[in-house]
Write a protein that holds these residues in place. Structure first.
Motif, mmCIF file in Angstrom:
data_model
loop_
_atom_site.group_PDB
_atom_site.id
_atom_site.type_symbol
_atom_site.label_atom_id
_atom_site.label_comp_id
_atom_site.label_asym_id
_atom_site.label_seq_id
_atom_site.Cartn_x
_atom_site.Cartn_y
_atom_site.Cartn_z
ATOM 1 N N ALA A 1 0.831 -1.196 0.000
ATOM 2 C CA ALA A 1 0.000 0.000 0.000
ATOM 3 C C ALA A 1 0.869 1.250 0.000
ATOM 4 O O ALA A 1 1.935 1.298 0.628
ATOM 5 C CB ALA A 1 -0.913 0.008 1.218
ATOM 6 N N SER A 2 0.417 2.269 -0.681
ATOM 7 C CA SER A 2 1.121 3.550 -0.656
ATOM 8 C C SER A 2 0.902 4.218 0.696
ATOM 9 O O SER A 2 -0.056 3.923 1.426
ATOM 10 C CB SER A 2 0.596 4.451 -1.775
ATOM 11 N N ARG A 3 1.798 5.144 1.026
ATOM 12 C CA ARG A 3 1.714 5.802 2.325
ATOM 13 C C ARG A 3 0.496 6.709 2.381
ATOM 14 O O ARG A 3 0.143 7.363 1.394
ATOM 15 C CB ARG A 3 2.980 6.616 2.601
ATOM 16 N N PHE A 4 -0.130 6.751 3.535
ATOM 17 C CA PHE A 4 -1.328 7.562 3.740
ATOM 18 C C PHE A 4 -1.202 8.254 5.089
ATOM 19 O O PHE A 4 -0.924 7.610 6.094
ATOM 20 C CB PHE A 4 -2.573 6.675 3.719
ATOM 21 N N GLN A 5 -1.417 9.574 5.105
ATOM 22 C CA GLN A 5 -1.366 10.330 6.359
ATOM 23 C C GLN A 5 -2.770 10.480 6.924
ATOM 24 O O GLN A 5 -3.618 11.165 6.335
ATOM 25 C CB GLN A 5 -0.762 11.719 6.124
ATOM 26 N N ALA A 6 -3.004 9.845 8.046
ATOM 27 C CA ALA A 6 -4.271 9.973 8.766
ATOM 28 C C ALA A 6 -4.022 10.849 9.989
ATOM 29 O O ALA A 6 -3.349 10.432 10.931
ATOM 30 C CB ALA A 6 -4.794 8.601 9.183
ATOM 31 N N ILE A 7 -4.541 12.058 9.955
ATOM 32 C CA ILE A 7 -4.286 13.054 10.994
ATOM 33 C C ILE A 7 -5.565 13.297 11.774
ATOM 34 O O ILE A 7 -6.591 13.664 11.201
ATOM 35 C CB ILE A 7 -3.797 14.381 10.379
ATOM 36 N N ASN A 8 -5.503 13.082 13.081
ATOM 37 C CA ASN A 8 -6.662 13.292 13.942
ATOM 38 C C ASN A 8 -6.353 14.479 14.857
ATOM 39 O O ASN A 8 -5.666 14.339 15.872
ATOM 40 C CB ASN A 8 -6.942 12.030 14.763
ATOM 41 N N LEU A 9 -6.824 15.647 14.481
ATOM 42 C CA LEU A 9 -6.580 16.870 15.247
ATOM 43 C C LEU A 9 -7.686 17.035 16.276
ATOM 44 O O LEU A 9 -8.863 17.054 15.930
ATOM 45 C CB LEU A 9 -6.525 18.071 14.307
#
Length: 277
Positions: free
Chosen positions: A177-185
């Protein structure tokens, strides 16, 4: 970059939109009420990026396929969730939008090859376990809000946050899988004062605390502009300059999910083995 901004007429989104446009990024702002379209479009006047409005009610998003249609229409690089029922429509609307529609957009975003980032604006108390850095009195305040004051909202946000975390964890485990940024602010109580640009970011011992909506937007913009930000990032106003705080959180790989049962989240949402994206 093309940004899909969900909840475009929310107060955080109204601050965030011009920040993204100043970078030269293009923004499609999703709103429900056509009366707000001119207000949104005025935010882009004189800025480098292009701003478009998409009229669509998130309450009508009943499946990942519904969310996928919107994503396919916009073809975004990044998706930002800054939406919510806002207490309107009762508990059923909160579950439908803050929980279910949010999850549908997460599913669709992770399944879309062109999307590489998803930023969720959640809230500081969205967690089920007392973290080691939080005092008993601070945690008691969190529990009171989550069980007595805003129980439906807390349930919806916790479900959405955990689903995003599980999706990101499964993605990391897939070598293809390609990199994915999951950001929970995760901001504290939101206020309408002007930005202070001074924050307590990443992991804060405060179970409660306030932060200006404009500061939330500034942090979201800075997080989106980097390739090394992800995870749970708590936010209240504090004593550290916002640029330095974001740099520190990225450099030290701060993730406030510590103490939560991430493996349990993965098993609950994705029990099947070998799940691929």
């Amino acid at each position: 970059m093309q940004i899909l901004l969900l909840g475009g007429h929310g107060k955080v989104a109204l601050h965030l939109t011009p920040l993204l446009l100043k970078r030269g990024w293009n923004v499609t702002s999703v709103i429900r009420n056509p009366d707000h379209e001119s207000e949104i479009l005025a935010l882009g006047k004189g800025l480098k990026g292009n701003l478009n409005v998409l009229l669509s009610s998130l309450a009508d998003v009943k499946s990942a396929a519904d969310a996928q249609k919107i994503i396919d229409t916009v073809s975004p690089d990044y998706v930002v969730w800054s939406a919510g029922a806002g207490g309107k429509g009762g508990p059923s609307a909160t579950i439908a939008i803050d929980q279910e529609a949010a999850k549908h957009f997460m599913t669709a975003s992770f399944a879309s090859p062109g999307v590489s980032k998803f930023l969720m604006v959640s809230y500081l108390g969205s967690r089920k376990k007392q973290p080691s850095w939080m005092s008993d009195s601070e945690w008691a305040g969190v529990v009171k809000v989550n069980t007595e004051i805003l129980p439906t909202y807390a349930k919806a946000k916790q479900e959405a946050d955990e689903y995003l975390t599980a999706l990101a964890e499964v993605r990391k485990r897939d070598p293809n899988a390609s990199r994915f940024q999951a950001i929970n602010l995760r901001p504290g109580t939101l206020t309408d004062e002007p930005a202070t640009r001074m924050v307590d970011l990443g992991i804060t011992p405060k179970g409660r605390g306030s932060v200006t909506r404009e500061d939330v937007a500034i942090v979201a913009d800075l997080l989106l502009a980097r390739s090394d930000t992800e995870g749970w990032i708590d936010l209240v106003n504090g004593e550290e300059g916002v640029e330095g705080a974001v740099e520190r959180v990225a450099r030290e790989k701060v993730d406030a999910v510590v103490g939560e049962d991430v493996e349990g989240m993965v098993k609950r949402f994705f029990p099947e083995a070998g799940l691929k994206f």
